[in-house]
Design an enzyme around this catalytic site. Sequence first.
Site, PDB file in Angstrom:
ATOM      1  N   ARG A  69      58.945   0.426  -7.242  1.00  0.00           N
ATOM      2  CA  ARG A  69      58.768   1.288  -8.408  1.00  0.00           C
ATOM      3  C   ARG A  69      58.307   2.674  -7.981  1.00  0.00           C
ATOM      4  O   ARG A  69      57.502   2.828  -7.064  1.00  0.00           O
ATOM      5  CB  ARG A  69      57.736   0.690  -9.370  1.00  0.00           C
ATOM      6  CG  ARG A  69      58.144  -0.634  -9.975  1.00  0.00           C
ATOM      7  CD  ARG A  69      57.097  -1.088 -10.986  1.00  0.00           C
ATOM      8  NE  ARG A  69      57.353  -2.443 -11.440  1.00  0.00           N
ATOM      9  CZ  ARG A  69      56.472  -3.440 -11.369  1.00  0.00           C
ATOM     10  NH1 ARG A  69      55.272  -3.225 -10.862  1.00  0.00           N
ATOM     11  NH2 ARG A  69      56.787  -4.640 -11.810  1.00  0.00           N
ATOM     12  N   GLU A  94      43.746 -14.850 -10.558  1.00  0.00           N
ATOM     13  CA  GLU A  94      44.165 -14.790 -11.954  1.00  0.00           C
ATOM     14  C   GLU A  94      44.263 -16.183 -12.566  1.00  0.00           C
ATOM     15  O   GLU A  94      43.944 -16.386 -13.742  1.00  0.00           O
ATOM     16  CB  GLU A  94      45.510 -14.080 -12.060  1.00  0.00           C
ATOM     17  CG  GLU A  94      45.443 -12.605 -11.662  1.00  0.00           C
ATOM     18  CD  GLU A  94      46.797 -12.009 -11.365  1.00  0.00           C
ATOM     19  OE1 GLU A  94      47.272 -11.205 -12.180  1.00  0.00           O
ATOM     20  OE2 GLU A  94      47.371 -12.334 -10.308  1.00  0.00           O
ATOM     21  N   ASN A 122      52.366 -19.375 -14.868  1.00  0.00           N
ATOM     22  CA  ASN A 122      52.879 -18.005 -14.872  1.00  0.00           C
ATOM     23  C   ASN A 122      54.398 -18.095 -14.802  1.00  0.00           C
ATOM     24  O   ASN A 122      54.969 -18.292 -13.732  1.00  0.00           O
ATOM     25  CB  ASN A 122      52.322 -17.228 -13.679  1.00  0.00           C
ATOM     26  CG  ASN A 122      52.806 -15.779 -13.647  1.00  0.00           C
ATOM     27  OD1 ASN A 122      53.619 -15.367 -14.460  1.00  0.00           O
ATOM     28  ND2 ASN A 122      52.309 -15.014 -12.686  1.00  0.00           N
ATOM     29  N   HIS A 142      48.238  -6.061 -15.047  1.00  0.00           N
ATOM     30  CA  HIS A 142      47.344  -6.676 -14.052  1.00  0.00           C
ATOM     31  C   HIS A 142      45.926  -6.864 -14.586  1.00  0.00           C
ATOM     32  O   HIS A 142      44.974  -6.998 -13.821  1.00  0.00           O
ATOM     33  CB  HIS A 142      47.256  -5.839 -12.762  1.00  0.00           C
ATOM     34  CG  HIS A 142      48.546  -5.693 -12.022  1.00  0.00           C
ATOM     35  ND1 HIS A 142      48.891  -4.528 -11.369  1.00  0.00           N
ATOM     36  CD2 HIS A 142      49.567  -6.546 -11.834  1.00  0.00           C
ATOM     37  CE1 HIS A 142      50.072  -4.677 -10.799  1.00  0.00           C
ATOM     38  NE2 HIS A 142      50.505  -5.902 -11.079  1.00  0.00           N
ATOM     39  N   ARG A 181      50.036 -17.261 -18.652  1.00  0.00           N
ATOM     40  CA  ARG A 181      49.915 -15.823 -18.426  1.00  0.00           C
ATOM     41  C   ARG A 181      50.982 -15.122 -19.261  1.00  0.00           C
ATOM     42  O   ARG A 181      52.165 -15.471 -19.206  1.00  0.00           O
ATOM     43  CB  ARG A 181      50.123 -15.488 -16.958  1.00  0.00           C
ATOM     44  CG  ARG A 181      50.078 -13.990 -16.669  1.00  0.00           C
ATOM     45  CD  ARG A 181      51.048 -13.592 -15.591  1.00  0.00           C
ATOM     46  NE  ARG A 181      51.026 -12.152 -15.339  1.00  0.00           N
ATOM     47  CZ  ARG A 181      51.947 -11.528 -14.617  1.00  0.00           C
ATOM     48  NH1 ARG A 181      52.948 -12.192 -14.088  1.00  0.00           N
ATOM     49  NH2 ARG A 181      51.874 -10.224 -14.432  1.00  0.00           N
TER      50      ARG A 181
END
Length: 396
Positions: free
Chosen positions: A238, A382, A8, A178, A89
């Site tokens: 955010r 993941e 990643n 996600h 990823r």
Amino acid sequence: MSKVIAVNAGSSSLKFQLFEMNNESVITSGVIERIGLEDSVFTIKYNGEKDVQTLPIPTHKEAVALLLDTLIKKEIVKDLNEIRGVGHRIVQGGSYFKESAVIDDYVVEKIDELKALAPLHNPAHLIGYYAFKEAIPNAGAVAVFDTAFHQTLEPRCYIYPIPYKFYEEHKIRKYGAHGTSHFYVSTRTRDLLGNPEHSKIIVAHLGAGGSLSAVKDGKCINTSMGFTPLAGIMMGTRSGDLDASVVEYLVDTLNIDMHELIHILNKESGLLGVSGISSDFRDVQKAADEGNERAKLALDIFFRRVIAYIGRYFIALGGCDAIAFTAGIGENSAYARKEILSLVSEALGIVIDDDANENGKGERLISKPESKIKVYVVPTNEELVIARDTKRLLNL
């Protein structure tokens, strides 16, 4: 033996896990942070030990070289050719990729084309891809897209109510994010339900970044993030969903440009913006416990933004068999889970098992038998999804 490394690559970081795929065991894992600075940090875990170094790592290419040299020096692998596959990823695959793909010239072209939709991520992913390709040329490479799981959304859910030509000409639509986590957690939750033919699952991926998804019979029918990860629930920094007119008003009132304001909405809003304390949920909770009113307000907004999506997805699914909490807050904060569930318990008939919620560890059921909806904590993985797809697509 078949070894696969899941990678990643962020704008200034490189996370990794090396798997032995015969039994899906993790051989080593770690992260290289602050790439490009003099005080980069390299953390690697292996054989129950943790090694941390601080040193200058100018680029991702040097980061990959350092990682692979370390694997040899520490005899984690005897030869780099033992690594048969590299799974990358990729944050943004647009509408081109409905599943993971072996990386070839076409895939590289599309990842690069979509960099405008993920400017901090897609370019870094390609840098990581090229660095590994040069270092281990015999290893196959697979792209695992964060957006792929959400490609089952129907147009009525991904088209924005703006002039349709913006979708046709500029690819403006909901993409979500996600997705790899939502896929893993919803699949695992289905397993925990006994693999029924039909299932209705809401996944709450709550961390510094957060998103929810509605998953029906294994397929995502809606998700909270949108064109970018800025949409949806309130997050660490955010804003989440916002009246678009606020954007124009602040640009005019503050006399700033759009880029500055988007930076504010991405990096200075959310829990940090409202509390004025931190983007870390734990810090905000501590301040709230000590009586800080803005911290309390930040948490109240966060919880209500989450339940708004739980409510709309309950309706969209026509009911719900299970809610699964995952990611940093979802997995580790009993307080957050309890507060969120208490706000929907009467409407949805949820009965929480306080002992399982507060004292249990890892993957578990945290609702009581009489609860109309089962509630689980499911730690996401993941990297394992990336490794499995890499093994499958490369026929390892």
